[in-house]
Structure formats: C-alpha cells, structure tokens
Design an enzyme around this catalytic site. Structure first.
Site, PDB file in Angstrom:
ATOM      1  CG  ASP A 101      57.874  72.342  36.815  1.00 51.26           C
ATOM      2  OD1 ASP A 101      57.087  72.138  35.715  1.00 51.26           O
ATOM      3  OD2 ASP A 101      58.856  71.900  36.941  1.00 51.26           O
TER       4      ASP A 101
HETATM    5  N1  URA Z   1      62.309  72.665  33.700  1.00 52.74           N
HETATM    6  C1  URA Z   1      61.787  72.430  34.841  1.00 52.74           C
HETATM    7  O1  URA Z   1      62.230  71.198  35.506  1.00 52.74           O
HETATM    8  N2  URA Z   1      60.795  73.179  35.441  1.00 52.74           N
HETATM    9  C2  URA Z   1      60.426  74.370  34.781  1.00 52.74           C
HETATM   10  O2  URA Z   1      59.520  74.983  35.480  1.00 52.74           O
HETATM   11  C3  URA Z   1      60.870  74.577  33.642  1.00 52.74           C
HETATM   12  C4  URA Z   1      62.102  73.792  33.061  1.00 52.74           C
END
Ligand code: URA
Length: 231
Positions: A101
């Site tokens: 993310d």
């Molecule tokens: N899980 C999440 O919620 N975000 C990420 O970036 C990676 C794994």
C-alpha cells in the site's frame, strides 16, 4: 559471442543507435579493452563499462527496495516506486513483485522477470510474508487465537490462518501467506483493531536489508533470490 551494439541495446540501457554512438565516441570498454566498432563480436559475459562505470548487461534484473511511505506500486505515476530506481534500470521494463500500500514501508522486490514475479505471487507456493505493525490497541491472546484460526467474513470471504505475535506495547508482527489486497490491515480490522503503521520485513527466507534507507534499492544476489522460495 555477440555484436557489441546488440549486447548494449539488449540490456535496455541504450537504443541501438545510442549504443553505436557511444562506441564511436570511444566510451565503451569490454573487459578493459576499448570497443572500436559496433559490429565487434564480444563475449556476452564480458564486463562492460561506459564512461568508466560498470553497466549491467544482463537481461533480467532483481532488485530489493526499502519502500518508503507515499509511493505506489504502479508504473507511470510520478509517485511510483519505480521512479526511485536508479536511472541505469529505467529501460529494463521493471515492475514490482506484488504490491505494498501507499502508506506501507519495507521490503519490495522489483524485477523484469515475469516468471519470477508470478512464482513469488503464486498461491501454490504459499510464500510467507512477515510484517511489523503498530496498532491502535494492544494485541490480546484472543486476537492471536483468532488469527491462528483464520477468518470467514459475513460475505463468505476466507482468510487463511496467520501467525500473530505480540510485540512491545501496541506493536505486533504477523506472518501471512496469501497476499490478498490490504490483507494485514483487514485481518486486524476483523479483530476490531487498526493498523497505524505497517512495514514488510521478510518474504520467504529473504529479510529486508536494513542498511537500505527508505527509497534505496540494490540488486539481490542469486542466493538471495533463491531465499525467497526457501521458507
Ligand atoms: N497488507 C496490507 O494491508 N497492506 C500492505 O501493504 C501489505 C499487506
């Protein structure tokens, strides 16, 4: 043996005409010897330098980035993580292996080898990913048990069991093997908690190189590449 201009252009660093120009300008060396003609036949394993700097003429590239917050794992955007990769790799056709993310930090693999990216992401391989999280509240024994059981949401979506370990205060580490969208954040939401900060530390048996500061990238070795599949 292959034409010098072909080796340089196949590596993605130069177009064919740029390679020819650099050679005519006397800027290209193979194993320490100046190349005088673009048609010169050179061993593909030779060490190439341009302007005294060694260049990577290998077709496939495997990089590890310590992803900083504020960057996305998509090409073509000005805040793409790919804009942080050293210029020498720009024409290699790189993409990220899976996604983190925008606000997640840590270990991100980047490559131009579709088979490698596919293998790492394949659910069959069950490659485990370890995250460090700062949370809204402390982890309880019930949370740990719930993660260990896996979840099924009201609309029937299933989450495989995950290993949750309480850290100091409101921190934890969690190991997941699915790679669902927003997986870690959603797992914590299912226990009424919230992720405030997330960092990926490990994929398979490969740890984030903590000497990389956020935004920094380095090539991984063949052994490190194997490590991804080793646990
Ligand atoms: N899980 C999440 O919620 N975000 C990420 O970036 C990676 C794994």
């Amino acid at each position: 043996m292959k034409r010098a201009d072909a080796i340089l252009s196949d590596s993605g660093i130069f177009t064919r005409s740029e390679a020819k120009k650099a050679i005519y300008e006397g800027r290209v060396f193979a194993d320490g010897k100046k190349i005088v003609s673009p048609s010169e036949k050179i061993n593909e394993n030779a060490v190439f330098t341009v302007d005294g700097k060694e260049i990577n003429t290998e077709k496939y590239v495997y990089l590890m980035m310590n992803k900083p917050q504020g960057y996305i794992c998509e090409n073509g955007s000005e805040n793409s993580v790919l804009s942080l990769v050293p210029k020498e790799y720009y024409r290699k056709g790189l993409f990220t292996v899976g996604r983190l993310d925008k606000d997640t930090e840590g270990l991100l693999l980047i490559t131009n080898d579709g088979d490698f990216a596919h293998a790492v992401a394949s659910p069959k391989r069950n490659i485990r990913k370890l995250y460090f999280a700062e949370l809204e509240r402390e982890v309880t024994a019930e949370d740990i048990a719930a993660f260990a059981n896996g979840f099924e949401t009201k609309n029937g979506e299933k989450f495989l069991p995950a290993l949750l370990e309480k850290g100091e205060g409101k921190t934890a580490t969690v190991t997941v093997s699915e790679g669902k969208y927003h997986e870690v954040k959603r797992l914590f939401l299912l226990t009424g908690n919230r992720v405030l900060y997330l960092k990926r530390l490990k994929e398979g048996g490969l740890w984030l190189d903590t000497s990389l500061s956020p935004g920094e990238t380095r090539a991984i070795t063949d052994e490190e590449k194997e490590l991804v599949f080793a646990e």
